[in-house]
Write an enzyme that holds these catalytic residues in place. Sequence first.
Site, PDB file in Angstrom:
ATOM      1  N   LYS A 156       0.890  -1.165   0.000  1.00 11.18           N
ATOM      2  CA  LYS A 156       0.000   0.000   0.000  1.00 11.18           C
ATOM      3  C   LYS A 156       0.928   1.215   0.000  1.00 11.18           C
ATOM      4  O   LYS A 156       1.200   1.823   1.037  1.00 11.18           O
ATOM      5  CB  LYS A 156      -0.915  -0.041   1.236  1.00 11.18           C
ATOM      6  CG  LYS A 156      -2.149   0.811   1.105  1.00 11.18           C
ATOM      7  CD  LYS A 156      -3.131   0.478   2.213  1.00 11.18           C
ATOM      8  CE  LYS A 156      -4.235   1.493   2.316  1.00 11.18           C
ATOM      9  NZ  LYS A 156      -5.118   1.579   1.162  1.00 11.18           N
TER      10      LYS A 156
HETATM   11  N1  PPE Z   1      -7.753  -1.491  -3.122  1.00  8.38           N
HETATM   12  C1  PPE Z   1      -7.180  -0.283  -3.005  1.00  8.38           C
HETATM   13  C2  PPE Z   1      -6.453   0.279  -4.166  1.00  8.38           C
HETATM   14  C3  PPE Z   1      -7.293   0.396  -1.804  1.00  8.38           C
HETATM   15  O1  PPE Z   1      -6.715   1.601  -1.686  1.00  8.38           O
HETATM   16  C4  PPE Z   1      -8.021  -0.154  -0.736  1.00  8.38           C
HETATM   17  C5  PPE Z   1      -8.173   0.584   0.564  1.00  8.38           C
HETATM   18  C6  PPE Z   1      -8.595  -1.433  -0.905  1.00  8.38           C
HETATM   19  C7  PPE Z   1      -8.430  -2.076  -2.119  1.00  8.38           C
HETATM   20  C8  PPE Z   1      -9.310  -2.144   0.200  1.00  8.38           C
HETATM   21  O2  PPE Z   1      -8.417  -2.568   1.198  1.00  8.38           O
HETATM   22  P1  PPE Z   1      -8.875  -2.744   2.708  1.00  8.38           P
HETATM   23  O3  PPE Z   1      -9.087  -1.381   3.255  1.00  8.38           O
HETATM   24  O4  PPE Z   1      -7.742  -3.450   3.348  1.00  8.38           O
HETATM   25  O5  PPE Z   1     -10.116  -3.538   2.693  1.00  8.38           O
HETATM   26  N2  PPE Z   1      -8.210   1.988   0.447  1.00  8.38           N
HETATM   27  C9  PPE Z   1      -7.964   2.827   1.605  1.00  8.38           C
HETATM   28  C10 PPE Z   1      -7.730   4.267   1.240  1.00  8.38           C
HETATM   29  C11 PPE Z   1      -8.894   5.128   0.901  1.00  8.38           C
HETATM   30  C12 PPE Z   1      -8.531   6.594   0.733  1.00  8.38           C
HETATM   31  O6  PPE Z   1      -9.301   7.311   0.063  1.00  8.38           O
HETATM   32  O7  PPE Z   1      -7.508   7.050   1.261  1.00  8.38           O
HETATM   33  C13 PPE Z   1      -9.029   2.617   2.660  1.00  8.38           C
HETATM   34  O8  PPE Z   1     -10.120   2.123   2.375  1.00  8.38           O
HETATM   35  O9  PPE Z   1      -8.747   2.925   3.813  1.00  8.38           O
END
Ligand code: PPE
Length: 302
Positions: A156
């Site tokens: 990330k």
């Molecule tokens: N894909 C991406 C690209 C992504 O950034 C997130 C989280 C997910 C999938 C889902 O991952 P998880 O949160 O572990 O279920 N995106 C984060 C950032 C959002 C933002 O605008 O900043 C979040 O949901 O916290």
Amino acid sequence: MKNLSIWMDGKIVPWKNANVHVMTHTLHYGFGVFEGIRCYSTRQGSAVFRLREHTSRLFKSAHILGMDIPYAEEEINEAILETIRRNKLKECYIRPLVYLGSDKLGLNHIGASCHVAIAVWTWGAYLGEDGLKNGIRVKISSFSRHHINVTMTKAKACGAYINSILAKSEAIKNGYDEAILLDVNGNVAEGSGENIFIVRNGVLKTPPLTAVLEGITRDTVLQIAKKEGMSVKEEHFARDELYIADEAFFTGTAAEITPIREVDNRKIGNGKRGPVAKKIQDAFFGAVQGKNELFKSWLTYL
Ligand code: PPE
């Protein structure tokens, strides 16, 4: 947000003092990693959802980039809890950030100091309350998701989000709520900040973990679905399979479980939140609010 305090390298400092120098390495190249975590209010007090898994992913993201976080995972877990307690928030979004300092610039970052900051703030429904209930309208992006050998998607990483921001802003400017990115082979990958699921003929499908983030909400949904006895497949699908799906929804810490009611101006299923999305939402919100005994190990109380 200005009355909140932020954890910076072991000290909790007022919002206005949580500053870095303009020569901060990560500000120039985006070489840093972060997390997004939520703390929910439950009947037994506030609890962070899947804290250990998020901190573990933060360390894995740093490992992928070759950054050495100068703390132990346990210290970061404790720092997160302490930051929430100090800010007296019952429910919040938590943003740990790992970045390189201003002691060294240039692409050879080796030897640069590594820092950690943890911010918390109140962040309501990411794609709107109405989106949670009635679903959102999305568009396939003109931008592709990262090739796995360009910017590895299991980290990330800050800089990887240029891709997400380009996709998101394009979708918003064109009147949609969110973007869906295809991978470089043309298969559906994920949203700008969410993983994606479809339901077809009673089977729940999500793309495998190649060109997508290893989402913790994605894993939560897979575990809930298995407990509910649903059949689940992790396999690639193309945009036309998404068009003819019975249901589709996004998952993410910020987005929680957000139904998708329309893709590229085509209705998905009946154009409303479907029964599977509703069932998963109920189980998910039950779990985060500590109402489901089965999932209580996912909660870390303050
Ligand atoms: N894909 C991406 C690209 C992504 O950034 C997130 C989280 C997910 C999938 C889902 O991952 P998880 O949160 O572990 O279920 N995106 C984060 C950032 C959002 C933002 O605008 O900043 C979040 O949901 O916290």
